[in-house]
Scaffold this active site. Structure first.
Site, short mmCIF file in Angstrom:
data_model
loop_
_atom_site.label_atom_id
_atom_site.label_comp_id
_atom_site.label_asym_id
_atom_site.label_seq_id
_atom_site.Cartn_x
_atom_site.Cartn_y
_atom_site.Cartn_z
N CYS A 9 2.87 60.40 14.68
CA CYS A 9 3.51 61.13 15.76
C CYS A 9 4.41 60.21 16.57
O CYS A 9 4.41 59.00 16.38
CB CYS A 9 2.45 61.72 16.68
N CYS A 251 1.08 47.73 12.35
CA CYS A 251 1.08 48.41 11.04
C CYS A 251 2.37 48.09 10.29
O CYS A 251 3.45 48.50 10.70
CB CYS A 251 0.94 49.92 11.25
N CYS A 397 -6.32 54.93 5.29
CA CYS A 397 -5.97 54.43 6.63
C CYS A 397 -6.71 55.27 7.67
O CYS A 397 -6.69 56.49 7.61
CB CYS A 397 -4.46 54.56 6.86
S1 SF4 Z 1 -4.31 50.84 7.03
FE1 SF4 Z 1 -2.95 52.18 8.23
S2 SF4 Z 1 -2.41 50.96 10.02
FE2 SF4 Z 1 -3.21 49.56 8.50
S3 SF4 Z 1 -1.39 48.87 7.34
FE3 SF4 Z 1 -2.21 50.58 6.24
S4 SF4 Z 1 -1.05 52.35 7.01
FE4 SF4 Z 1 -0.80 50.69 8.51
#
Ligand code: SF4
Length: 482
Positions: A9, A251, A397
């Site tokens: 978002c 991220c 994730c």
């Molecule tokens: S787990 Fe989620 S926050 Fe972590 S690198 Fe991967 S996509 Fe990004």
């Protein structure tokens, strides 16, 4: 990547110190954040009811122009959302009203990120809440904060007290019933959030990405730091910290896929990071080919970087049909089928036929669209080598990007968790029908972005969830759908 990963978002908050009406700026800023969520949006402006609609911002504003611009005020927050389910786009749209927004403790909240519900539910166990069923992570966080405020805590104390239960990611903006604007970012800084200033209206702006500042003619001041809470009111801006950790976990998926190329996050321009990663892929995989072709749109800078390093021409062999817009109708498509929609990718036959194509993409999640692009869109090519800017995605994730369950992730499905990169490259190539596949690795990703590995979250590729307060329990496909 062609697929639309769910749940990422964008948030925005504006406070005009000189009392200007900020609604037009808020709307323009949300339009500039539209790439972060296209299924629902909303705004809350002081002294007005929260306004939410499905679809993209410009569609609703055009249709309800008069109603939207009645919402005038000098402080407001907004949100664009990509929902997790097909049916509930408006029900779960933000901003969310917490408590009575007319009394001293009520507020409106807009959140980018994901928090573990189970831990938050613990904080509310002795409240009069009869059931937490169906209450989102954002509402649970809001209710917990509301209780702490009612018990006499300040905002920073409330975040300090709640922080041990905030397992996951949040970049958020809050509009209080007193007309204050609050912004907070989790202690690891998973999702971006920055501060800007709009001179003509003397307004502070808090926003997910700096591209929205550019769009409204505001200047970038700085990133909101992990663990920081900002309060803006008539007296100006106050910065405090509810947590302080040295090990951040930005991220990297924001850099390779989600964020707008013009945005700056942690001092790094997204376009530059993508281009650097393309150069790194050229060092790692110097392939002989006739043309370098990006999968539109996010892989374009990386393809340019690769092309420049290798001296191989860059060609737009695949284009997105810009007249097919993402919008409300996509909500009728089951989320897991959205990835397979690559019909808005048009191949330019003259560029492709008979050529040795080096295709650059950012990542593979389920592999469905990569298979279609290689097997169908690029038919007629002499060979297709696919290079990926993000390392193999093997784990889910829980920090704001709603990947499918682990069992649906292509690399996990066909390689498990213990294979070396050469074997992964070989098996994925076989699966999608490419002559060669070459994934980036975590070193290449960190070097390309320009942030050390220990400042990045890499959980979806390494399985190391130590940047969370506790390791998540992986959900099955059925649990995720329920
Ligand atoms: S787990 Fe989620 S926050 Fe972590 S690198 Fe991967 S996509 Fe990004």
């Amino acid at each position: 990547m062609v697929c639309s990963l769910r749940e990422n978002c964008g948030v925005m908050g504006i406070f005009s110190l000189s009392g200007y009406n900020i609604t037009p700026l808020l709307i323009s800023g949300l339009e500039a954040l539209q790439h972060r969520g296209q299924e629902a949006w909303g705004i809350a402006v002081n002294r007005h009811q929260t306004f939410k609609r499905t679809g993209i911002v410009s569609q609703a504003v055009e249709a309800e122009y008069k109603e939207v611009f009645k919402l005038s005020g000098s402080v407001g927050i907004g949100h664009v959302r990509y929902s997790t389910t097909a049916k509930s786009t408006l029900e779960h749209a933000h901003p969310i009203d917490i408590g009575n927004i007319m009394d001293n403790y009520g507020f409106r909240i807009a959140h980018n990120g994901t928090l573990e519900r189970e831990l938050l539910i613990k904080t509310l166990k002795d409240s009069n809440l009869t059931s937490c069923h169906g209450i989102t992570d954002t509402e649970l966080m809001g209710l917990s904060l509301h209780r702490l405020l009612k018990n006499g805590h300040s905002w920073v104390e409330a975040f300090e007290k709640l922080n041990p239960y905030l397992n996951g990611s949040f970049s958020l903006v809050i509009l209080t019933s007193n007309g204050e604007l609050i912004a907070a970012r989790d202690e690891r800084g998973f999702r971006p959030l920055c501060l800007g200033w709009h001179e003509e209206t003397s307004s502070y702006i808090i926003v997910s990405e700096s591209c929205a500042l550019e769009a409204i003619g505001a200047k970038f001041i700085r990133d909101i730091e992990p663990g920081e809470i900002i309060t803006i009111n008539r007296d100006g801006l106050k910065s405090e910290y509810f947590a302080h950790l040295d090990r951040h976990a930005h991220c990297p998926f924001e850099y390779t896929y989600f964020a707008h190329p013009s945005s700056r996050m942690e001092g790094i321009n997204v376009y530059t990071a993508r281009k650097n990663i393309g150069r790194i892929l050229a060092e790692k995989y110097p392939i002989e080919g006739d043309v370098v072709v990006p999968v539109p749109d996010s892989a374009r800078p990386a393809a340019l970087g690769y092309s420049e390093s290798m001296g191989i021409p860059f060609e737009e062999g695949l284009l997105k049909d810009r007249y097919k817009r993402k919008g409300g109708w996509r909500s009728f498509i089951e989320p897991e089928k959205r990835e397979a929609i690559v019909s808005n990718i048009v191949a330019i036959r003259d560029v492709i036929e008979g050529k040795r194509i080096i295709l650059i993409d950012d990542s593979i999640v389920r592999g469905t669209s990569s298979k279609i692009i290689v097997g169908s869109k690029l038919r007629g090519a002499k060979e297709v080598s696919l290079l990926l800017t993000f390392p193999p995605i093997v784990y889910p994730c829980y920090m704001g990007i709603d990947f499918p369950s682990q069992e649906e992730l292509l690399v996990y499905k066909i390689c498990g968790t213990s294979m070396n990169i050469d074997e992964i490259n070989r098996r994925v190539a076989e699966y999608i029908g490419a002559s060669f596949v070459g994934y980036n690795d975590t070193e290449g990703l960190s070097r390309g972005i320009g942030l050390p590995k220990n400042q990045l979250c890499l959980a979806c590729t390494t399985g190391d969830y130590s940047c969370l307060k506790r390791k998540p329990r992986f959900k099955t496909r059925d649990e995720m759908k329920s």
